[in-house]
Design an enzyme around this catalytic site. Structure first.
Site, PDB file in Angstrom:
ATOM      1  N   CYS A 149       0.834  -1.201   0.000  1.00  0.00           N
ATOM      2  CA  CYS A 149       0.000   0.000   0.000  1.00  0.00           C
ATOM      3  C   CYS A 149       0.870   1.252   0.000  1.00  0.00           C
ATOM      4  O   CYS A 149       0.533   2.252  -0.651  1.00  0.00           O
ATOM      5  CB  CYS A 149      -0.945  -0.012   1.199  1.00  0.00           C
ATOM      6  SG  CYS A 149      -2.050  -1.442   1.174  1.00  0.00           S
ATOM      7  N   THR A 150       1.984   1.194   0.701  1.00  0.00           N
ATOM      8  CA  THR A 150       2.918   2.320   0.721  1.00  0.00           C
ATOM      9  C   THR A 150       3.523   2.515  -0.664  1.00  0.00           C
ATOM     10  O   THR A 150       3.547   3.636  -1.190  1.00  0.00           O
ATOM     11  CB  THR A 150       4.012   2.091   1.779  1.00  0.00           C
ATOM     12  OG1 THR A 150       3.381   1.992   3.067  1.00  0.00           O
ATOM     13  CG2 THR A 150       5.024   3.220   1.785  1.00  0.00           C
TER      14      THR A 150
END
Length: 155
Positions: A46-47
């Site tokens: 997600c980062t």
């Protein structure tokens, strides 16, 4: 079952967002919208996905596109994630799973041997009139943002 279909208008929605805002689809009329759903703040995939959108933000803006990230995390969590990663776009908190259900992104996952419901990484491209133009489901992060950018350029 998804309430959205490619080629059809997306129903209006309104959710709390970072920056002490509420954002609705109708507020974005006249802009292309890249709505990306991701499982959880501050996790590796997600980062990376958020960083890819961040790093290409100018290109999206030059094609009249707004980017919004969506997960079930709280606004407080989103604010920390956004600040830490210097995201130039807002994150929506869908803690009630309203938007997740509308876009049918909640899927059964296997976490440490337990079955849980979680967000399947997915992205949706909505045009200036609110029509869903393209969707990506079961997204793999590598190369995804470049593919979305090409789709934004084509509409």
């Amino acid at each position: 079952m998804s309430q959205v279909k490619v080629g059809k208008k997306v129903p209006d929605f309104k959710l709390p967002a970072t920056g002490d805002q509420e954002i609705s689809l109708k507020d974005l009329k006249g802009h292309k919208l890249v709505l990306y759903f991701y499982p959880k703040d501050n996790t590796p995939g997600c980062t990376t996905e958020g960083q890819d959108f961040r790093d290409n933000m100018r290109k999206f803006i030059s094609h009249n596109a707004v980017i919004l990230g969506v997960s079930r995390d709280s606004i407080q969590s989103h604010e920390k994630f956004k600040d830490k990663q210097c995201f130039p776009f807002e994150l929506l908190s869908d803690s009630e799973e309203e938007l997740c259900r509308m876009f049918d992104v909640l899927k059964e996952k296997n976490m440490y041997g337990k079955k849980v419901m979680g967000i399947e990484r997915s992205t949706f491209l909505i045009d200036e009139t609110g029509v869903l133009r393209q969707e990506w489901r079961k997204v793999k992060v590598d190369g995804h943002v470049a593919e979305v950018l090409e789709a934004v350029k084509s509409i």
